[in-house]
Design a protein around this motif. Structure first.
Motif, PDB file in Angstrom:
ATOM      1  N   THR A  65       2.226   1.920  -3.322  1.00 26.85           N
ATOM      2  CA  THR A  65       1.006   2.395  -4.537  1.00 26.85           C
ATOM      3  C   THR A  65       0.789   3.668  -4.087  1.00 26.85           C
ATOM      4  N   GLU A  66       0.485   3.700  -2.880  1.00 26.50           N
ATOM      5  CA  GLU A  66       0.990   5.589  -2.557  1.00 26.50           C
ATOM      6  C   GLU A  66       0.844   5.989  -3.105  1.00 26.50           C
TER       7      GLU A  66
ATOM      8  N   THR B 162       1.326  -1.132  -0.126  1.00 25.14           N
ATOM      9  CA  THR B 162       0.081   0.084   0.532  1.00 25.14           C
ATOM     10  C   THR B 162       1.014   1.699  -0.058  1.00 25.14           C
ATOM     11  N   GLU B 163       1.742   0.933   0.612  1.00 30.01           N
ATOM     12  CA  GLU B 163       2.883   2.184   0.964  1.00 30.01           C
ATOM     13  C   GLU B 163       3.260   2.535  -0.613  1.00 30.01           C
TER      14      GLU B 163
ATOM     15  N   GLN C  91       3.678   5.605  -5.228  1.00 29.91           N
ATOM     16  CA  GLN C  91       3.559   5.771  -7.096  1.00 29.91           C
ATOM     17  C   GLN C  91       3.763   6.669  -7.554  1.00 29.91           C
TER      18      GLN C  91
END
Length: 114
Positions: free
Chosen positions: A6-7, A3-4, A9
């Motif tokens: 993805t954030e 998730t990190e 990106q």
């Protein structure tokens, strides 16, 4: 952790774009610097060539009067009455080259010449 990533990106994409823009600027500035270096090198070579030319002109200015004096002195020589120094040098050349002198009476009556 996924998730990190993805954030982060979008920030990574923005940072990548900024790096690409900076690389374009650096490449452009590098080309400009290379051109300036080339111009400076040409100017330095021109200055060095001018310095050499000036030195040669100075040497030539010193040599020309000596040449003119030598030519004037040469014009005063006559085969009938060469100066004693010329006779001496010619005798030395005859000796060095092993040439037998022609026995020609000296018009001044001093000695024979080669």
């Amino acid at each position: 952790m996924q998730t990190e990533l993805t954030e982060l990106q979008p920030q990574l994409v923005i940072a990548s774009q900024q790096v690409d823009e900076i690389m374009i600027v650096v490449a452009k500035e590098s080309a400009e610097i290379a051109e300036v270096e080339r111009i400076v090198k040409v100017d330095e070579q021109a200055e060095a060539a001018q310095a050499i030319k000036n030195e040669c002109d100075t040497d030539l200015a010193e040599a020309v009067p000596v040449l003119e004096a030598a030519l004037a002195a040469l014009n005063t020589l006559t085969p009938a009455r060469p100066p004693a120094g010329v006779k001496l040098v010619m005798e030395a050349i005859c000796i060095l080259k092993g040439i037998k002198p022609d026995r020609i009476p000296d018009p001044s009556g001093s000695d024979y010449t080669c």
